[in-house]
Design a protein around this motif. Structure first.
Motif, PDB file in Angstrom:
ATOM      1  N   THR A 130       2.251   0.086   8.816  1.00 57.22           N
ATOM      2  CA  THR A 130       3.249  -0.558   7.959  1.00 57.22           C
ATOM      3  C   THR A 130       2.811  -0.330   6.516  1.00 57.22           C
ATOM      4  OG1 THR A 130       2.021  -2.631   7.919  1.00 57.22           O
ATOM      5  CG2 THR A 130       3.684  -2.386   9.663  1.00 57.22           C
ATOM      6  N   ALA A 131       3.711  -0.583   5.598  1.00 57.69           N
ATOM      7  CA  ALA A 131       3.367  -0.481   4.178  1.00 57.69           C
ATOM      8  C   ALA A 131       2.218  -1.440   3.854  1.00 57.69           C
ATOM      9  CB  ALA A 131       4.586  -0.778   3.311  1.00 57.69           C
ATOM     10  N   GLU A 132       2.250  -2.630   4.455  1.00 58.40           N
ATOM     11  CA  GLU A 132       1.219  -3.634   4.191  1.00 58.40           C
ATOM     12  C   GLU A 132      -0.145  -3.204   4.734  1.00 58.40           C
ATOM     13  OE1 GLU A 132       4.121  -4.412   5.854  1.00 58.40           O
ATOM     14  OE2 GLU A 132       5.166  -5.143   4.082  1.00 58.40           O
ATOM     15  N   GLY A 133      -0.161  -2.421   5.806  1.00 59.21           N
ATOM     16  CA  GLY A 133      -1.414  -2.025   6.423  1.00 59.21           C
ATOM     17  C   GLY A 133      -2.080  -0.818   5.794  1.00 59.21           C
ATOM     18  N   ARG A 134      -1.362  -0.097   4.936  1.00 58.67           N
ATOM     19  CA  ARG A 134      -1.905   1.153   4.386  1.00 58.67           C
ATOM     20  C   ARG A 134      -3.224   0.963   3.645  1.00 58.67           C
ATOM     21  NH1 ARG A 134       1.784   5.241   5.095  1.00 58.67           N
ATOM     22  NH2 ARG A 134       3.891   4.508   5.463  1.00 58.67           N
ATOM     23  N   ALA A 135      -3.350  -0.098   2.867  1.00 58.71           N
ATOM     24  CA  ALA A 135      -4.590  -0.316   2.117  1.00 58.71           C
ATOM     25  C   ALA A 135      -5.771  -0.543   3.070  1.00 58.71           C
ATOM     26  CB  ALA A 135      -4.438  -1.494   1.159  1.00 58.71           C
ATOM     27  N   LEU A 136      -5.535  -1.280   4.142  1.00 61.14           N
ATOM     28  CA  LEU A 136      -6.581  -1.513   5.138  1.00 61.14           C
ATOM     29  C   LEU A 136      -7.055  -0.190   5.731  1.00 61.14           C
ATOM     30  CD1 LEU A 136      -8.216  -3.250   7.222  1.00 61.14           C
ATOM     31  CD2 LEU A 136      -6.144  -3.164   8.638  1.00 61.14           C
ATOM     32  N   TYR A 137      -6.109   0.648   6.136  1.00 60.06           N
ATOM     33  CA  TYR A 137      -6.490   1.910   6.761  1.00 60.06           C
ATOM     34  C   TYR A 137      -7.140   2.861   5.752  1.00 60.06           C
ATOM     35  CZ  TYR A 137      -4.012   0.027  10.696  1.00 60.06           C
ATOM     36  OH  TYR A 137      -3.619  -0.787  11.723  1.00 60.06           O
ATOM     37  N   ALA A 138      -6.632   2.883   4.531  1.00 57.69           N
ATOM     38  CA  ALA A 138      -7.240   3.720   3.494  1.00 57.69           C
ATOM     39  C   ALA A 138      -8.678   3.279   3.233  1.00 57.69           C
ATOM     40  CB  ALA A 138      -6.410   3.666   2.213  1.00 57.69           C
ATOM     41  N   ALA A 139      -8.905   1.968   3.207  1.00 55.88           N
ATOM     42  CA  ALA A 139     -10.261   1.450   2.993  1.00 55.88           C
ATOM     43  C   ALA A 139     -11.195   1.825   4.141  1.00 55.88           C
ATOM     44  CB  ALA A 139     -10.223  -0.071   2.831  1.00 55.88           C
ATOM     45  N   ASN A 140     -10.631   2.163   5.295  1.00 58.99           N
ATOM     46  CA  ASN A 140     -11.424   2.558   6.453  1.00 58.99           C
ATOM     47  C   ASN A 140     -11.429   4.072   6.664  1.00 58.99           C
ATOM     48  OD1 ASN A 140     -12.528   0.104   8.092  1.00 58.99           O
ATOM     49  ND2 ASN A 140     -10.549  -0.529   7.264  1.00 58.99           N
ATOM     50  N   GLY A 141     -11.030   4.819   5.637  1.00 53.18           N
ATOM     51  CA  GLY A 141     -11.165   6.268   5.666  1.00 53.18           C
ATOM     52  C   GLY A 141      -9.939   7.059   6.070  1.00 53.18           C
ATOM     53  N   PHE A 142      -8.838   6.414   6.378  1.00 50.35           N
ATOM     54  CA  PHE A 142      -7.613   7.133   6.751  1.00 50.35           C
ATOM     55  C   PHE A 142      -6.896   7.600   5.485  1.00 50.35           C
ATOM     56  CE2 PHE A 142      -8.569   4.782  10.525  1.00 50.35           C
ATOM     57  CZ  PHE A 142      -8.115   5.577  11.568  1.00 50.35           C
ATOM     58  N   ARG A 143      -6.124   8.684   5.635  1.00 43.80           N
ATOM     59  CA  ARG A 143      -5.339   9.180   4.510  1.00 43.80           C
ATOM     60  C   ARG A 143      -3.929   9.488   4.975  1.00 43.80           C
ATOM     61  NH1 ARG A 143      -5.501  14.952   4.768  1.00 43.80           N
ATOM     62  NH2 ARG A 143      -7.089  15.664   6.210  1.00 43.80           N
ATOM     63  N   PRO A 144      -2.961   9.417   4.067  1.00 48.63           N
ATOM     64  CA  PRO A 144      -1.572   9.699   4.459  1.00 48.63           C
ATOM     65  C   PRO A 144      -1.388  11.165   4.862  1.00 48.63           C
ATOM     66  CG  PRO A 144      -1.701   8.926   2.171  1.00 48.63           C
ATOM     67  CD  PRO A 144      -3.097   9.060   2.683  1.00 48.63           C
ATOM     68  N   THR A 145      -0.409  11.411   5.732  1.00 46.86           N
ATOM     69  CA  THR A 145      -0.088  12.773   6.146  1.00 46.86           C
ATOM     70  C   THR A 145       1.407  13.013   5.966  1.00 46.86           C
ATOM     71  OG1 THR A 145       0.420  12.225   8.438  1.00 46.86           O
ATOM     72  CG2 THR A 145      -1.893  12.669   7.906  1.00 46.86           C
ATOM     73  N   ASN A 146       1.848  14.170   6.385  1.00 42.00           N
ATOM     74  CA  ASN A 146       3.253  14.537   6.240  1.00 42.00           C
ATOM     75  C   ASN A 146       4.024  14.419   7.552  1.00 42.00           C
ATOM     76  OD1 ASN A 146       2.045  16.592   7.626  1.00 42.00           O
ATOM     77  ND2 ASN A 146       2.948  18.243   6.427  1.00 42.00           N
ATOM     78  N   GLU A 147       3.592  13.576   8.449  1.00 40.38           N
ATOM     79  CA  GLU A 147       4.234  13.440   9.756  1.00 40.38           C
ATOM     80  C   GLU A 147       5.676  12.935   9.642  1.00 40.38           C
ATOM     81  OE1 GLU A 147       3.026  10.372  12.759  1.00 40.38           O
ATOM     82  OE2 GLU A 147       2.282  12.204  13.707  1.00 40.38           O
ATOM     83  N   MET A 148       6.517  13.426  10.518  1.00 36.77           N
ATOM     84  CA  MET A 148       7.919  12.999  10.584  1.00 36.77           C
ATOM     85  C   MET A 148       8.259  12.719  12.040  1.00 36.77           C
ATOM     86  SD  MET A 148       9.498  15.829   7.971  1.00 36.77           S
ATOM     87  CE  MET A 148      11.164  15.211   8.058  1.00 36.77           C
ATOM     88  N   PHE A 149       9.344  11.984  12.269  1.00 34.41           N
ATOM     89  CA  PHE A 149       9.788  11.636  13.617  1.00 34.41           C
ATOM     90  C   PHE A 149      11.250  11.983  13.808  1.00 34.41           C
ATOM     91  CE2 PHE A 149       6.465   8.255  13.604  1.00 34.41           C
ATOM     92  CZ  PHE A 149       5.857   8.603  14.779  1.00 34.41           C
TER      93      PHE A 149
END
Length: 156
Positions: A130-149
């Motif tokens: 979710t938009a709210e969860g992005r900071a949590l995941y970024a702080a744990n080493g995740f980065r955004p990608t270009n995935e689509m559905f």
């Protein structure tokens, strides 16, 4: 003091409950579509745990499950991000009960999942946030990608 343990087949209903709450807390209506999802998810996650394809963790405090997360092991073709592996991890069902948030429980569960991926030599772990969860995941080493559905509409 919270303690975390590995998920078992007997935890399938609890994992499903947290999955449902995750979607509701993200703004999805708690309706018949989530009923159908839950009805299908409980036996699915039990089977995936039994087959060793879903590794999950539950955090408990005073005998109550207050947080959970899972790592789904996926067959995946070699990719430039990992040119030799044939598996990818997918982090899912990360949920913390509202009264227990902001205590690093989610970060602890994420680290357990990433440690398991490392143990299995899985270099790529993906998730949806979710938009709210992005900071949590970024702080744990995740980065955004270009995935689509592409998603067919669900009735109900």
């Amino acid at each position: 003091m919270p303690t975390t343990r590995s998920a078992t087949v007997d935890d399938a209903a609890q994992i499903t409950h947290h999955r449902r709450r995750m979607f509701v807390d993200a703004g999805r209506p708690d309706n018949a579509v989530l009923d159908r999802m839950a009805d299908a998810h409980t036996p699915w996650v039990a089977r995936m745990i039994e087959e060793g394809k879903y590794i999950g963790w539950l955090t408990e405090e005073e005998g109550h499950v207050v947080a959970s997360a899972g790592l789904l092991l996926l067959d995946w073709p070699p990719h430039p991000l990992d040119p030799v592996s044939t598996q990818r991890g997918y982090l899912l069902n990360v949920y913390v009960e509202p009264a227990f948030r902001r205590r690093k429980l989610a970060s602890n569960l994420i680290e357990l999942a990433l440690a398991e991926a490392r143990r299995r030599k899985i270099r790529v772990v993906s998730l949806h946030s979710t938009a709210e969860g992005r900071a949590l995941y970024a702080a744990n080493g995740f980065r955004p990608t270009n995935e689509m559905f592409f998603v067919e509409p669900v009735e109900g």
